[in-house]
Scaffold this active site. Structure first.
Site, PDB file in Angstrom:
ATOM      1  N   ASP A  27     -66.682  62.120  15.803  1.00 36.12           N
ATOM      2  CA  ASP A  27     -65.573  61.256  15.263  1.00 36.12           C
ATOM      3  C   ASP A  27     -66.167  60.127  14.325  1.00 36.12           C
ATOM      4  OD1 ASP A  27     -62.879  59.367  15.300  1.00 36.12           O
ATOM      5  OD2 ASP A  27     -62.449  60.958  16.796  1.00 36.12           O
ATOM      6  N   HIS A  76     -61.023  54.619  15.502  1.00 35.71           N
ATOM      7  CA  HIS A  76     -60.593  55.723  15.942  1.00 35.71           C
ATOM      8  C   HIS A  76     -61.419  56.559  16.860  1.00 35.71           C
ATOM      9  CE1 HIS A  76     -59.479  60.345  15.162  1.00 35.71           C
ATOM     10  NE2 HIS A  76     -58.405  59.811  15.089  1.00 35.71           N
ATOM     11  N   SER A 136     -54.649  63.395  17.265  1.00 35.27           N
ATOM     12  CA  SER A 136     -56.123  62.854  17.462  1.00 35.27           C
ATOM     13  C   SER A 136     -56.039  62.202  19.064  1.00 35.27           C
ATOM     14  CB  SER A 136     -56.359  61.675  16.619  1.00 35.27           C
ATOM     15  OG  SER A 136     -56.861  62.297  15.428  1.00 35.27           O
TER      16      SER A 136
END
Length: 757
Positions: free
Chosen positions: A139, A214, A543
C-alpha cells in the site's frame, strides 16, 4: 523560481539523463519464472549480463535496470526501447515481457456489526492465536507512531519471518516493533513512469512512512491494536481495533500519491512471499477492464503467492458498473464493499422550520442561518446556468455567493466533491448543499459546512427556495446514528461482475464493510481530511472492505495453520450471508435496488461462522493449470504465469469444473453437469443434505443428495445436473446450492447463462 522548484527541475533532468526518458524507452518487466541461482548477487549478475547483450555494455545495463526479482521468481524491470523489449521476448531464457502499468488504490463499528464483540471465543482468537500470523500489506506505507500499532502485549517476532525493517526518510529501525515487524519501500517503477518523486509532490517520505494515509488505514483495519475513544472529531466514537489485533504486520510501500506501478508491486510481492507472510492484502487495482492474467503483474505475483501457501485478498474496485470488477483471477480472493448499520447525518434546518436529512462528515458548527442561492443562479460572466450549477472552478460569481450557502449539483459520479467546497470558499460562500442522490450515503468531508442530499430532499429544498423570497438555512454538524436498517447494503461505487476474463468464475467472491470506515490515519495527509490534521479518519472504498476480509483470513489461518489459500477462501465464501438485518436480500445503495452474486459474490462475510465452515472446497495450482487449459490457454501463456514450461492434457476439464466455492456456467447449451469435491472438517460422523434454490428456468438435481462423513478430513464428490427449459436471453440467472447438517450451512451461489435448451 523557488529553490524547491529548481531542485525538482534538476532532479528530473538528472533522472532523464540516467534513464533515458527523453528517448522512446519505456519501463518493461522481463519475467523469467523460477530459477536455481544460489543468491541475490548471482541473479543480479546474470540479469546485468543478459541486459548487456541488448544494451551493448555492462554499464548501460546497470543504468537501465531498475528492479531485480530474485526470490520467489526471477526477472527484472528496466528502461528499454520497444525494439530491445522485443529481443528479450524472443529469448529462450525469457518467459514474458510486458510494459509496467499503473494501478490505483481503491479508496470501529464494523467488527461489532459483524458480531464479534460479544463472542469470547473470537476475542481470544483475535489476540492469542493470531500472534503467529503475518499479514503483508502492499500500500502507501504506514504511520508507525499511531496508537493502533502499539506492540504492547505481543510476544517476540515469529521466527519464520525473514523480512527486514528498511530505514529511510524519517523512518528508523526503531519504528519497527513487535507489531510492525517489517517495512520496505519501492519507488523505481514509479519514478521510471512519472519522474522523480520530488518533482511531483513535496509532501512525501522516501521511506515506508505513509504521507497519504491510505496504507495506515488499511493496515490498522487488519491488525490495529485496541485503542479506546477513537473518533473523527467525535464522529464514530468508540474503540478502534483491527479484526486480528494480535497479528503482525509486514509493510510494503509500493504506492505513491495513491498510484502503484506493476514493477514496484511485483517487487513487493516477490519480497513478501520470501519474507514468510501468511496473508497478502492488496487494496489497489488497474482501471477496468481487467488485463489478461498472463500479462498482469498482480495476477502473476498472486499465482506465485498461491503456490507458496499465501492467500491474496484484493479489492474489486470502485468503478460502479457491471463488468468492472478487477483482481478477478480465481487464485485471488476478490472483495466488494458494503455498508454497516451506521450513518452520518448532517441535517439542514430551513427557514420554515423543516429539517432535511443530509449526509456528510461535517464537524463544523454553523452558528446561525444564512441565505440560500442555487449555483445555477450565481453563474459567473460567460458561464451557463447549467455549468454554474456544478460549482466548478471559476464558474460562480463571487459577489452573488458571498456569505451564502450554495446549492450545487453533480455532473458525473466520479467528480471531486471536495473541490466544489474549496471553490465556494474562495468565492466567499459559507456553506454547500450538494444534490447527489447516487452517493449521499458516502461520508465526504468539506472545507466548510457542507452536506449531501438525495432527490426527495432536493425537491423539498427547491420548492422552499422557489416560494420563499429570502430563503435561509443552517447546516448542522454531523451526528452518528447507529443500528440503522436495512444493513448491510452494497455500496453504490462497488465494482460488479461478471468476470470479463474467465466468466465461469463468479466475481467478486465476497463483500465486507467498506462504507464510511474509521481507522488510523497519517496526520500529514490533510488533503483527504479537508485540510485538518487527524489521527483517525473515515473513508470509503473496496480498499476498506479488503482489509476486513484479510483480517478474517488471518484469524482462520491462526486456527487452521495447514489450510491452503483455497481452503481459507472457501471457508469465508460458503459461510457468508445474502440477507440484511431485516432478513431481506441485500440491496444496493442508494435506492435498495435488487442485487445478485455479481454485486456481492457469495454474500456478506460472517467471521464467526467462517471459523468452522463444516465443509471446504479446496484446489491447488495444478487445478488452476487445468482450469486455464480449459479456457484455451496456450503453453506460452501458461509459461508466462508459472515461469516454467507447462502443457495441457489432451482432454481438458471444463472450466466450470474447477473446484471453486461458487458455481458458474457462462455459456450453457442444453443440459450439463458440474462436479465438485468437498472436504469435511468436524468431529465424528455427520450427514449433509443438499438444498437447492433453483435459477429461473433451470431444473437442478444433486447426486448424491446426501453426503455421509465418518471422519475429519474425509473427501466426497458430487454432481450437479442442470436442465434448462428456457433461455436466459443473454443474461445470467441465479440460484444456490446449500449443504446442511443442521449445524453448518455451506452455501454456494449458482450463476448460469442459458444460451439454448
Amino acid at each position: 523560481m523557488r529553490l524547491a522548484q529548481i531542485l525538482s527541475l534538476f532532479l528530473f533532468i538528472r533522472f532523464a539523463l540516467v534513464h533515458g526518458v527523453t528517448s522512446n524507452a519505456k519501463h518493461y518487466i522481463v519475467y523469467m519464472g523460477k530459477h536455481s541461482h544460489p543468491n541475490l548477487e548471482s541473479v543480479i549478475r546474470a540479469n546485468h549480463e543478459m541486459l548487456a547483450s541488448v544494451t551493448g555494455s555492462l554499464e548501460g545495463a546497470k543504468e537501465a535496470a531498475l528492479h531485480h526479482y530474485s526470490k520467489s521468481f526471477r526477472g527484472f524491470s528496466a528502461m528499454l526501447t520497444p525494439e530491445q523489449a522485443k529481443k528479450f521476448a524472443e529469448s529462450d531464457w525469457v518467459v514474458s515481457v510486458f510494459e509496467s502499468r499503473t494501478n490505483k488504490v481503491h479508496t470501529t463499528r464494523t467488527w461489532g456489526f459483524l458480531g464479534l464483540d460479544s463472542i469470547e471465543q473470537y476475542r481470544q482468537l483475535q489476540m492469542e492465536f493470531s500472534s503467529n500470523v503475518i499479514v503483508g500489506v502492499i500500500d502507501t506505507g504506514i504511520w508507525p507512531e499511531s496508537e493502533s500499532f502499539s506492540d504492547e502485549g505481543l510476544g517476540p517476532v515469529p521466527g519464520k519471518f525473514k523480512g527486514e525493517c528498511v530505514p529511510g526518510e524519517q523512518f528508523a529501525l526503531s519504528n519497527c516493533n513487535r507489531k510492525i515487524i517489517g517495512a520496505r519501500f519501492y519507488f523505481k517503477g514509479f519514478e521510471a513512469k512519472y519522474g522523480p518523486l520530488e518533482s511531483l509532490n513535496s509532501s512525501f517520505f522516501r521511506s515506508a512512512r505513509d504521507s497519504d494515509g491510505h496504507g495506515t488505514h488499511t493496515a490498522s483495519t487488519i491488525a490495529g491494536s485496541v485503542v479506546a475513544n477513537a473518533s473523527l472529531f467525535g464522529m464514530a466514537r468508540g474503540t478502534a481495533r483491527g479484526g486480528a489485533p494480535g497479528a503482525r504486520l509486514a509493510i510494503y510501500k509500493a504506492c505513491w500519491f495513491n498510484l502503484c506501478t506493476d514493477a514496484d508491486i511485483l517487487s513487493a510481492m516477490d519480497d513478501a512471499i520470501s519474507d514468510g507472510v501468511d496473508i497478502l492484502s492488496l487494496s489497489f487495482g488497474p482501471d477496468p477492464p481487467q488485463p489478461s492474467y498472463f500479462e498482469d503483474a498482480t495476477s502473476i505475483g498472486a499465482f506465485h503467492a498461491f503456490e507458496n501457501g499465501v492467500l491474496v485478498s484484493a479489492s474489486a474496485g470502485n468503478s460502479i458498473f457491471p463488468g468492472t470488477a478487477t483482481n478477478v483471477a480465481p487464485w485471488i480472493l476478490t472483495v466488494a464493499a458494503s455498508s454497516v448499520d451506521r450513518v452520518f447525518n448532517s441535517n439542514i434546518l430551513l427557514g420554515n422550520s423543516k429539517v432535511l436529512k443530509g449526509f456528510s462528515l461535517n464537524p463544523l458548527k454553523m452558528e446561525t442561518s444564512y441565505g440560500l442561492i442555487a449555483g445555477s443562479a450565481a453563474a459567473a460572466k460567460g458561464i451557463t446556468p447549467e455549468n454554474a450549477s456544478f460549482c466548478k472552478n471559476n464558474t460562480l460569481d463571487a459577489t452573488l455567493i458571498k456569505g451564502k450557502i450554495v446549492v450545487c449539483t453533480i455532473e458525473t459520479v466520479t467528480e471531486n466533491r471536495r473541490e466544489k467546497s474549496i471553490f465556494i470558499r474562495q468565492g466567499g460562500g459559507v456553506g454547500m448543499i450538494l444534490i447527489d442522490p447516487s452517493a449521499k450515503e458516502v461520508g465526504f468531508q468539506f472545507v466548510l459546512p457542507g452536506t449531501l442530499i438525495g432527490q426527495e430532499e432536493a425537491t423539498m429544498l427547491q420548492n422552499y427556495m422557489a416560494t420563499e423570497k429570502n430563503p435561509v438555512a443552517r447546516i448542522y454538524p454531523t451526528i452518528t446514528v447507529l443500528n440503522t436498517k436495512p444493513a448491510p447494503a452494497m455500496a453504490a461505487f462497488s465494482s460488479m461482475g461478471p468476470n470479463v476474463i474467465t466468466p465461469d468464475i463468479i466475481k467478486p467472491d465476497i463483500t465486507g464493510p467498506g462504507l464510511n470506515i474509521l481507522a488510523a490515519w497519517s496526520p500529514v495527509a490533510i488533503e483527504a481530511t479537508a485540510e485538518r490534521s487527524v489521527n483517525y479518519n473515515i473513508i470509503s472504498g473496496t480498499s476498506m472492505s479488503c482489509p476486513h476480509i484479510s483480517a478474517v483470513a488471518a484469524i482462520i489461518k491462526s486456527t487452521q495453520t495447514s489450510w491452503s489459500p483455497a481452503a481459507i477462501k472457501s471457508a469465508i465464501m460458503t459461510t457468508a450471508t445474502v440477507l440484511d438485518n431485516t432478513e431481506h436480500l441485500i440491496g444496493r445503495e442508494p435506492t435498495g435496488t435488487k442485487t445478485t452474486p455479481f454485486d456481492y459474490g457469495s454474500g456478506h462475510i460472517n467471521p464467526t461462522k467462517a471459523l468452522e465452515p463444516g465443509l471446504i472446497y479446496d484446489f491447488d495450482s495444478s487445478d488452476i493449470i487445468n482450469f486455464l487449459c480449459s479456457t484455451g490457454a496456450s503453453p506460452a501463456q501458461l509459461k508466462n504465469l508459472t515461469g516454467h514450461p507447462t502443457y495441457c492434457q489432451n482432454s481438458s476439464i471444463p472450466s466450470y469444473n474447477l473446484n471453486y466455492p461458487s458455481i458458474g456456467v457462462s455459456s450453457m447449451n442444453g443440459s450439463l453437469s458440474v462436479h465438485r469435491t468437498v472436504t469435511y472438517y468436524g468431529k465424528g460422523q455427520t450427514v449433509y443434505a443438499a438444498y437447492i434454490e433453483h435459477p429461473v428456468g433451470v431444473r437442478v438435481t444433486v447426486t448424491p443428495s446426501k453426503l455421509c462423513f465418518t471422519k475429519n478430513g474425509e473427501k466426497m464428490s458430487f454432481r450437479v445436473d442442470f436442465t434448462p427449459h428456457k433461455n436466459s436471453n443473454g443474461s445470467f440467472v441465479f440460484g444456490a446450492l446449500t449443504w446442511s447438517n443442521d449445524i453448518h450451512n455451506v452455501r454456494s451461489p449458482i450463476g448460469l447463462n442459458v444460451i439454448s435448451v
